[in-house]
Design a protein around this motif. Structure first.
Motif, mmCIF file in Angstrom:
data_model
loop_
_atom_site.group_PDB
_atom_site.id
_atom_site.type_symbol
_atom_site.label_atom_id
_atom_site.label_comp_id
_atom_site.label_asym_id
_atom_site.label_seq_id
_atom_site.Cartn_x
_atom_site.Cartn_y
_atom_site.Cartn_z
ATOM 1 N N GLY A 106 0.807 -1.206 0.000
ATOM 2 C CA GLY A 106 0.000 0.000 0.000
ATOM 3 C C GLY A 106 0.846 1.265 0.000
ATOM 4 N N TYR A 107 1.475 1.537 1.130
ATOM 5 C CA TYR A 107 2.291 2.739 1.243
ATOM 6 C C TYR A 107 3.572 2.651 0.424
ATOM 7 C CZ TYR A 107 -0.764 4.357 5.000
ATOM 8 O OH TYR A 107 -1.851 4.782 5.721
ATOM 9 N N GLY A 108 4.210 1.485 0.408
ATOM 10 C CA GLY A 108 5.477 1.352 -0.293
ATOM 11 C C GLY A 108 5.355 1.395 -1.803
ATOM 12 N N LEU A 109 4.411 0.619 -2.348
ATOM 13 C CA LEU A 109 4.254 0.549 -3.803
ATOM 14 C C LEU A 109 3.212 1.525 -4.344
ATOM 15 C CD1 LEU A 109 4.364 -3.325 -4.399
ATOM 16 C CD2 LEU A 109 6.220 -1.664 -4.656
ATOM 17 N N GLY A 110 2.414 2.094 -3.465
ATOM 18 C CA GLY A 110 1.407 3.049 -3.910
ATOM 19 C C GLY A 110 0.108 2.433 -4.376
ATOM 20 N N ILE A 111 -0.129 1.153 -4.073
ATOM 21 C CA ILE A 111 -1.419 0.530 -4.371
ATOM 22 C C ILE A 111 -2.440 1.118 -3.395
ATOM 23 C CG2 ILE A 111 -2.715 -1.648 -4.377
ATOM 24 C CD1 ILE A 111 -0.103 -3.051 -5.109
ATOM 25 N N PRO A 112 -3.624 1.519 -3.849
ATOM 26 C CA PRO A 112 -4.614 2.118 -2.955
ATOM 27 C C PRO A 112 -4.844 1.272 -1.703
ATOM 28 C CG PRO A 112 -5.339 2.322 -5.212
ATOM 29 C CD PRO A 112 -4.109 1.451 -5.246
ATOM 30 N N ILE A 113 -4.799 1.915 -0.559
ATOM 31 C CA ILE A 113 -4.961 1.203 0.718
ATOM 32 C C ILE A 113 -6.284 0.443 0.752
ATOM 33 C CG2 ILE A 113 -5.033 1.433 3.215
ATOM 34 C CD1 ILE A 113 -2.331 2.110 1.929
ATOM 35 N N LYS A 114 -7.325 1.051 0.211
ATOM 36 C CA LYS A 114 -8.634 0.404 0.173
ATOM 37 C C LYS A 114 -8.561 -0.911 -0.579
ATOM 38 C CE LYS A 114 -13.451 1.240 -1.164
ATOM 39 N NZ LYS A 114 -14.405 2.216 -1.777
ATOM 40 N N THR A 115 -7.797 -0.942 -1.672
ATOM 41 C CA THR A 115 -7.645 -2.162 -2.469
ATOM 42 C C THR A 115 -6.892 -3.232 -1.679
ATOM 43 O OG1 THR A 115 -7.633 -0.905 -4.536
ATOM 44 C CG2 THR A 115 -6.690 -3.118 -4.604
ATOM 45 N N VAL A 116 -5.817 -2.827 -1.022
ATOM 46 C CA VAL A 116 -5.025 -3.768 -0.215
ATOM 47 C C VAL A 116 -5.895 -4.389 0.872
ATOM 48 C CG1 VAL A 116 -3.023 -4.049 1.276
ATOM 49 C CG2 VAL A 116 -2.910 -2.469 -0.659
ATOM 50 N N GLY A 157 22.305 -13.243 0.001
ATOM 51 C CA GLY A 157 22.257 -11.821 0.289
ATOM 52 C C GLY A 157 20.842 -11.331 0.528
ATOM 53 N N LEU A 158 20.584 -10.050 0.218
ATOM 54 C CA LEU A 158 19.279 -9.456 0.453
ATOM 55 C C LEU A 158 18.240 -10.025 -0.500
ATOM 56 C CD1 LEU A 158 20.296 -5.696 0.853
ATOM 57 C CD2 LEU A 158 19.962 -7.397 2.658
ATOM 58 N N ASP A 159 16.997 -10.195 -0.005
ATOM 59 C CA ASP A 159 15.944 -10.710 -0.874
ATOM 60 C C ASP A 159 15.385 -9.589 -1.763
ATOM 61 O OD1 ASP A 159 13.800 -9.299 0.437
ATOM 62 O OD2 ASP A 159 13.682 -10.865 1.963
ATOM 63 N N ARG A 160 14.407 -9.922 -2.589
ATOM 64 C CA ARG A 160 13.900 -8.987 -3.596
ATOM 65 C C ARG A 160 13.311 -7.725 -2.968
ATOM 66 N NH1 ARG A 160 9.325 -7.799 -6.517
ATOM 67 N NH2 ARG A 160 8.077 -9.087 -5.118
ATOM 68 N N ILE A 161 12.622 -7.870 -1.836
ATOM 69 C CA ILE A 161 12.014 -6.715 -1.175
ATOM 70 C C ILE A 161 13.078 -5.880 -0.468
ATOM 71 C CG2 ILE A 161 10.250 -5.953 0.453
ATOM 72 C CD1 ILE A 161 9.136 -7.489 -1.948
ATOM 73 N N GLU A 162 13.998 -6.560 0.202
ATOM 74 C CA GLU A 162 15.055 -5.848 0.931
ATOM 75 C C GLU A 162 15.947 -5.028 -0.002
ATOM 76 O OE1 GLU A 162 15.668 -8.982 4.670
ATOM 77 O OE2 GLU A 162 16.820 -9.218 2.819
ATOM 78 N N GLN A 163 16.075 -5.455 -1.244
ATOM 79 C CA GLN A 163 16.954 -4.776 -2.197
ATOM 80 C C GLN A 163 16.366 -3.467 -2.730
ATOM 81 O OE1 GLN A 163 17.998 -7.469 -5.357
ATOM 82 N NE2 GLN A 163 19.260 -8.774 -4.044
ATOM 83 N N ARG A 164 15.117 -3.198 -2.428
ATOM 84 C CA ARG A 164 14.507 -1.975 -2.946
ATOM 85 C C ARG A 164 15.171 -0.721 -2.367
ATOM 86 N NH1 ARG A 164 8.288 -4.255 -2.964
ATOM 87 N NH2 ARG A 164 8.383 -5.081 -5.099
ATOM 88 N N HIS A 165 15.009 0.380 -3.071
ATOM 89 C CA HIS A 165 15.730 1.603 -2.738
ATOM 90 C C HIS A 165 15.323 2.189 -1.383
ATOM 91 C CE1 HIS A 165 12.059 3.702 -4.017
ATOM 92 N NE2 HIS A 165 12.104 2.985 -5.115
ATOM 93 N N TYR A 166 16.167 3.065 -0.892
ATOM 94 C CA TYR A 166 16.005 3.677 0.428
ATOM 95 C C TYR A 166 14.658 4.383 0.568
ATOM 96 C CZ TYR A 166 17.118 6.780 4.380
ATOM 97 O OH TYR A 166 17.109 7.461 5.570
ATOM 98 N N ALA A 167 14.238 5.102 -0.452
ATOM 99 C CA ALA A 167 12.982 5.854 -0.388
ATOM 100 C C ALA A 167 11.787 4.929 -0.174
ATOM 101 C CB ALA A 167 12.796 6.671 -1.672
ATOM 102 N N LYS A 171 9.037 4.930 2.955
ATOM 103 C CA LYS A 171 7.584 4.933 2.793
ATOM 104 C C LYS A 171 6.944 3.819 3.617
ATOM 105 C CE LYS A 171 7.526 6.812 -1.926
ATOM 106 N NZ LYS A 171 7.210 6.490 -3.353
ATOM 107 N N VAL A 172 7.614 2.667 3.643
ATOM 108 C CA VAL A 172 7.104 1.536 4.427
ATOM 109 C C VAL A 172 7.059 1.899 5.909
ATOM 110 C CG1 VAL A 172 7.621 -0.806 5.215
ATOM 111 C CG2 VAL A 172 7.810 -0.238 2.790
ATOM 112 N N ARG A 173 8.131 2.522 6.395
ATOM 113 C CA ARG A 173 8.164 2.921 7.805
ATOM 114 C C ARG A 173 7.056 3.923 8.110
ATOM 115 N NH1 ARG A 173 12.449 6.675 11.108
ATOM 116 N NH2 ARG A 173 11.947 5.907 13.206
ATOM 117 N N GLU A 174 6.867 4.879 7.218
ATOM 118 C CA GLU A 174 5.797 5.855 7.392
ATOM 119 C C GLU A 174 4.440 5.158 7.399
ATOM 120 O OE1 GLU A 174 3.896 9.768 5.104
ATOM 121 O OE2 GLU A 174 5.730 8.829 4.367
ATOM 122 N N GLY A 175 4.314 4.144 6.541
ATOM 123 C CA GLY A 175 3.073 3.385 6.496
ATOM 124 C C GLY A 175 2.783 2.700 7.815
#
Length: 217
Positions: A106-116, A157-167, A171-175
């Protein structure tokens, strides 16, 4: 008697997996019946789906596919493992649940929260944790922990989600912070930047109050 559903959430690197294992050991010492499980995963089918979701080789995985795979894994997990354990009166300790999808997809990828929420309402038949421990940690410390863990525990090493960029992880933390503000009745906010023992002391004290209130009224 219906069991107790307890989940652990937080950004990658927050220490939630360490803390949920410490709690499992504590419940075992107290001879309190429980099961320890995780998401994505928890059953054979769910674990197979997990291997797709987290595999860094699958860069072509779309955001829509990601959220549906998480929900599919969760649906199997709920019906095959979580609900039967709750119905037998056990405490279910689960490393991640729906809050993670709201934060990451939701917050990280920008999918509408209502949809999630709608997708996961269907996947879980409305199952909601009784108590959630949200471990918060600064993005900088989280990144350092992930890198240290990858070097010592994982050959890949890091998995696919962990490898995503800092920003994305910001967003995930803010979520997660927003989820906490909307669910303070259910979520216990934990400062994860402290030592493991300090963090666990807070969790242990709270969970025993929850257990005593639930089982020994």
């Amino acid at each position: 008697m219906k069991g107790l559903f307890i989940t652990f959430e937080g950004p990658d690197g927050s220490g939630k997996t360490t803390q949920i294992r410490k709690l499992a050991n504590y419940l075992k010492e107290k001879e309190i019946p429980y099961i320890l499980t995780r998401e994505p995963g928890g059953t054979k089918i769910s674990d197979d789906i997990r291997s797709i979701i987290l595999n860094p080789a699958y860069n072509e995985l779309t955001d829509e596919t990601e959220i549906l795979l998480y929900a599919a894994s969760r649906a199997q997990h709920v019906r095959e493992k979580i609900k039967p354990a709750l119905e037998s009166g056990k405490i279910v300790l689960c490393d991640r649940f729906v809050d993670a999808s709201i934060a990451y997809q939701g917050y990280g990828l920008g999918i509408p929260i209502k949809t999630v929420k709608s997708i996961n309402e269907f996947a879980t038949e409305g199952l909601t944790p009784d108590r959630t421990y949200l471990l918060d940690i600064s993005p900088e410390n989280a990144r350092n922990r992930m890198l240290e863990r990858a070097e010592t525990e994982y050959e890949e090493g890091l998995d696919r989600i962990e490898q995503r960029h800092y920003a994305y992880h910001c967003k995930v933390r803010e979520g997660f912070s927003n989820i906490y503000r909307e669910n303070k009745h259910r979520i216990c906010f934990i400062d994860g930047d402290r030592s493991q023992d300090q963090v666990f002391e807070d969790i242990k004290n709270d969970v025993m109050q929850v257990i005593n209130g639930r089982y020994f009224k």
